[in-house]
Design an enzyme around this catalytic site. Structure first.
Site, PDB file in Angstrom:
ATOM      1  N   ASP A   3      -5.801 -32.868 -27.021  1.00 49.58           N
ATOM      2  CA  ASP A   3      -6.566 -32.088 -27.990  1.00 49.58           C
ATOM      3  C   ASP A   3      -6.168 -32.542 -29.386  1.00 49.58           C
ATOM      4  OD1 ASP A   3      -7.556 -30.779 -25.824  1.00 49.58           O
ATOM      5  OD2 ASP A   3      -6.741 -28.807 -26.320  1.00 49.58           O
ATOM      6  N   ASP A  60     -17.401 -22.832 -21.979  1.00 47.64           N
ATOM      7  CA  ASP A  60     -16.176 -22.138 -22.385  1.00 47.64           C
ATOM      8  C   ASP A  60     -16.473 -20.648 -22.387  1.00 47.64           C
ATOM      9  OD1 ASP A  60     -15.169 -24.715 -22.897  1.00 47.64           O
ATOM     10  OD2 ASP A  60     -15.990 -24.678 -24.928  1.00 47.64           O
TER      11      ASP A  60
END
Length: 248
Positions: A8, A129
């Site tokens: 990330d 998500d």
């Protein structure tokens, strides 16, 4: 089953968030390209990369870091975060990405996802998500009223390569994968599902190798790998042994 190590990106660095909160970022490596090469050397087959800044900004924000990652590893890379147009998709795929992950745009403009799948077959994944059972967008900052399965079903038959399903309520806190909702999603659609959020230990890997979870394409691991809670050699040995058993 594939175990996808995660990188990330925030400010050009390799970080992990807690519960999707940009204010709770822990830096694990200031050199994402070196981290990508390390994952390859450890035996991983794929790499999962998220441009966190891009997810919030709505456009690529860590392009240099992603380019460096692509040069550093021979492994296929999937990238999500801030990819919102066909031009962005084409630009990234032409630079060597194996596939792009479309999240916010899948909610806002599902027709674009379907068009992208036609134009780039096998190279477009959808990122779903979820927080509290509802789909979140704009880097997880905004909640929608859209259900997880409701969104996934919009892409049945479109040629989506995979759905990356992240339970935000478990992301980065090592509480284990939300098996009930993950398997419910996998049962509801024919698109391969990749589990993300909460993978905590080898027990999660073992759970993924059980018969009812074999419909999953794999799982993404971040903090558990970085914190040493999962030993890569042991995890990959389990996966490879299971793969050999299935093909015997």
């Amino acid at each position: 089953m594939i175990l996808f190590p995660a990188i990330d990106l925030k400010g050009g660095q390799c970080v992990r968030l807690k519960l999707g909160d940009m204010q709770q970022a822990t830096v694990y490596n200031t050199d994402p390209a070196a981290q990508a090469k390390s994952f390859e050397d450890q035996g991983f087959e794929w790499l999962h990369v998220v441009d966190l800044d891009g997810a919030f900004a709505g456009h690529s924000a860590n392009g240099d870091a992603v380019e460096a990652i692509l040069k550093a590893t021979k492994n296929p890379v999937q990238l999500g975060g801030g990819i919102r147009t066909l031009d962005h998709i084409e630009a990234w795929l032409s630079r060597g990405l194996r596939r792009v992950i479309l999240g916010t745009v899948a909610v806002r403009n599902p027709e674009l996802v379907i068009e992208a799948c036609r134009k780039f077959p096998g190279r477009v994944a959808v990122g779903i998500d979820a927080k509290g059972g509802k789909v979140a967008v704009e880097g997880w900052a905004e909640a929608s009223e859209l259900g997880i399965i409701e969104l996934a079903k919009k892409f049945e038959g479109a040629g989506v390569a995979a759905i990356i399903y992240t339970d935000i309520d478990r992301d980065g806190i090592l509480t284990g994968i939300n098996w009930s909702s993950t398997l419910e999603l996998a049962d509801a659609v024919s698109i391969p599902v990749i589990a993300s959020g909460g993978l905590a230990s080898l027990n999660d890997i073992k759970r993924m190798l059980q018969p009812d979870a074999r419909k999953l394409e794999g799982a993404i691991s971040g903090r558990a790998l970085y914190d040493g809670r999962i030993d890569p050699k042991e995890a990959l040995a389990l996966i490879n042994a299971n793969r050999a058993k299935e093909t015997a």
